[in-house]
Design a protein around this motif. Structure first.
Motif, short mmCIF file in Angstrom:
data_model
loop_
_atom_site.label_atom_id
_atom_site.label_comp_id
_atom_site.label_asym_id
_atom_site.label_seq_id
_atom_site.Cartn_x
_atom_site.Cartn_y
_atom_site.Cartn_z
N VAL A 1 -2.82 -2.71 1.26
CA VAL A 1 -3.44 -2.74 -0.38
C VAL A 1 -4.84 -2.59 -0.26
O VAL A 1 -5.33 -3.55 0.40
N THR B 1 -9.40 -4.83 2.28
CA THR B 1 -7.78 -4.82 2.04
C THR B 1 -7.41 -6.01 1.96
O THR B 1 -8.15 -7.01 2.03
N SER C 1 -2.49 -0.47 -4.47
CA SER C 1 -3.77 -0.37 -4.64
C SER C 1 -4.08 -0.19 -6.40
O SER C 1 -5.17 -0.69 -6.84
N PHE D 1 -4.14 7.11 2.40
CA PHE D 1 -3.15 6.24 2.78
C PHE D 1 -2.45 7.37 3.87
O PHE D 1 -1.64 8.21 3.16
N GLY E 1 0.78 -1.06 0.01
CA GLY E 1 0.01 -0.03 -0.01
C GLY E 1 0.81 1.44 -0.05
O GLY E 1 0.43 2.30 -0.45
#
Length: 535
Positions: A525, A520, A80, A269, A75
């Motif tokens: 991610v 997730t 992603s 994020f 991530g």
């Protein structure tokens, strides 16, 4: 041109650090943290055709470098984005601590976890209309094993001695040695299946900007290190895909969370305990992950031909003993972090009291003086630091602690993209970084970072004791045996110290109340195949 932190700033920080007193109940960050489970977004929701439309914009920590195979494992590294294009064979369900099929129908192992059989779903096509087959899966593993691909999971992929397409929907993986955590490979970027025929017909540079995958989205716009826009794949095997996705690079977690609060982002994020705590205290829903060894000081053990003082084990141990991690936590996160020198976080299901090096400034000074006397070294080392405000501050505090033990530290600041690139090419002496350790299978990250040829072996460490310990770890099939193996790995790591752990890292994917259906997988991610915006 190199940029260095000013002497005045360094001296001020040194005075602050060296005169600090111990923490107490009134220290910032001493209040109990909010229970992360209470802020989880609703689970199990799915997009329907009636909910199609709208745009979900996500603020990224580091954008995906390219859509070439093997670039988006974490991530923190644009995973992603690649998962949205390619999808993944398996998914790590953190809430239930188990691997579940995604593109796959099932995954089963033999008795000693040395042979694994994957069955694919029927009726899955790539976005160009070609069917996804077992041959494509085998081809993808081969790509990750090829050093020219520069895959971030090459180390794990090399564990596969043979991959056979038994029939169009069945793949058999034979491993070099037993590995109980093998599903983690297929939950990461190696599970992003590449269509062999289309890939071989394309130019690699063209593919980086025009990828073809089996995921829920197709690429619409790509501006490297700035912006990526993805549109729904109308032929996605999983059914309706609702939103347009937009990924933006916003420097620093502070700015990212502010953009989320200002409704400029619907998903963000965040990395860093202080920012995670701020988001949770503000009531932002999201997915929380504690990453073992998430903040470390990498020390060049000989990568890219480096032959300086850090090749001496005593110097690396001196660095480890010189760092007051509790004090660093107070100065850098207001006491909200998780300072530690251990490889595993206490929150890990594999943690069994393992301990890293203790803060011992007297021992650190003794080791520094010993090396100076033996080699004529003057104590000089250079720390490479990315130019984000929190990273610059971490470098200054680290310099103060090391200088107090007899080091003579110079700080070199550079943009985060340059720091990342230089770590992977061995163009550094000391650098503050971190491992992306998923509790799905920490052995995977440690193997990559601690074995010769490991994709994330940034220090250049090459010690058979570490290699043997990791082999024992991967072969351990039950929790108690795995805890024992991690304890053995910790003891060997304490002796060699290729890098030293400063703290666990915390990551938080914030999700706006209007966004539903997000899942997730490994390493924070985010999967958007079921995502939709509430009308």
């Amino acid at each position: 041109m190199k940029r260095t932190t000013s002497a005045a700033a360094t001296l001020a920080a040194a005075a602050l650090v060296l005169t600090a007193c111990g923490g107490g109940g009134d220290e910032p960050g001493s209040e109990p943290r909010i229970d992360a489970d209470s802020l989880l977004p609703p689970m199990g929701e799915e997009c329907t055709a009636e909910q199609a439309g709208g745009t979900i914009t996500m603020g990224e920590y580091v954008m995906l470098p390219t859509f070439a195979p093997g670039q988006g494992q974490h991530g923190v590294r644009g995973g992603s984005q690649s998962a949205a294009i390619y999808d993944r064979l398996m998914r790590w369900d953190a809430q239930n601590e188990e691997f579940v099929p995604q593109l796959a129908e099932s995954l089963e192992s033999n008795d000693d976890n040395s042979v694994w059989t994957l069955t694919l779903r029927e009726g899955v096509n790539f976005s160009n209309g070609d069917p996804l087959t077992a041959e494509d899966v085998a081809f993808t593993i081969g790509l990750h094993q090829d050093p020219e691909t520069r895959s971030v999971v090459m180390t794990d992929a090399m564990e596969v001695a043979d991959v056979e397409a038994v029939d169009p929907l069945t793949v058999e993986f034979t491993l070099d040695e037993p590995w109980a955590g093998f599903p983690t490979l297929l939950s990461g970027t190696a599970g992003e299946v590449i269509p062999q025929q289309a890939y071989e017909a394309s130019d690699p540079e063209e593919w980086e900007r025009a990828p073809i995958g089996a995921g829920p989205f197709v690429l619409d716009e790509y501006i490297p290190d700035q912006k990526t826009v993805l549109q729904p794949n109308p032929d996605y095997y999983g059914g309706a895909v609702c939103p347009t996705l937009e990924f933006l690079r916003i420097p620093g977690s502070q700015g990212t969370f502010e953009a989320f609060q200002n409704d400029e982002l619907q998903v963000s994020f965040l990395r860093g305990s202080k920012f995670v705590a701020d988001a949770q205290e503000a009531g932002a829903r999201g997915f929380h992950q504690i990453t073992s060894s998430g903040s470390v000081i990498n020390m060049n053990n000989g990568a890219a031909g480096y032959d300086g003082p850090l090749t001496d084990q005593r110097v690396r141990k001196a660095v480890a003993h010189a760092l007051d991690r509790d004090l660093m936590d107070q100065r850098l996160t207001d006491g909200t972090g998780q300072p530690t020198s251990a490889l595993l976080a206490e929150a890990s299901r594999f943690y069994d009291g393992q301990e890293g090096p203790t803060y011992d400034p007297e021992r650190a000074t003794e080791l520094v003086e010993e090396v100076k006397a033996d080699t004529g070294w003057d104590g000089a080392i250079t720390i490479l630091i990315s130019d984000g405000p929190e990273n610059v501050e971490a470098g200054v505090v680290t310099k103060a602690l090391l200088d107090a033990a007899g080091f003579n530290v110079t700080i070199e600041n550079a943009p985060v993209s340059q720091v990342t690139a230089r770590q992977f090419t061995g163009d550094y002496e000391v650098v503050i970084g971190g491992l992306a350790v998923s509790d799905a299978d920490p052995a995977s990250a440690f193997a990559s970072g601690l074995t010769p040829g490991g994709a994330t072996n940034l220090t250049g460490v090459d010690d058979p004791r570490l290699t043997d310990a990791i082999s024992e770890l991967k072969a351990a099939s039950d929790l108690e045996a795995q805890k024992e193996a991690y304890t053995a790995l910790q003891e060997i790591h304490n002796e060699i110290q290729p890098f030293t752990v400063i703290a666990n890292a915390e990551e938080y994917v914030t999700v706006d109340d209007s966004v539903h259906g997000i899942d997730t997988t490994v390493a924070s991610v985010v999967l958007f195949d079921n995502a939709y915006i509430e009308n």
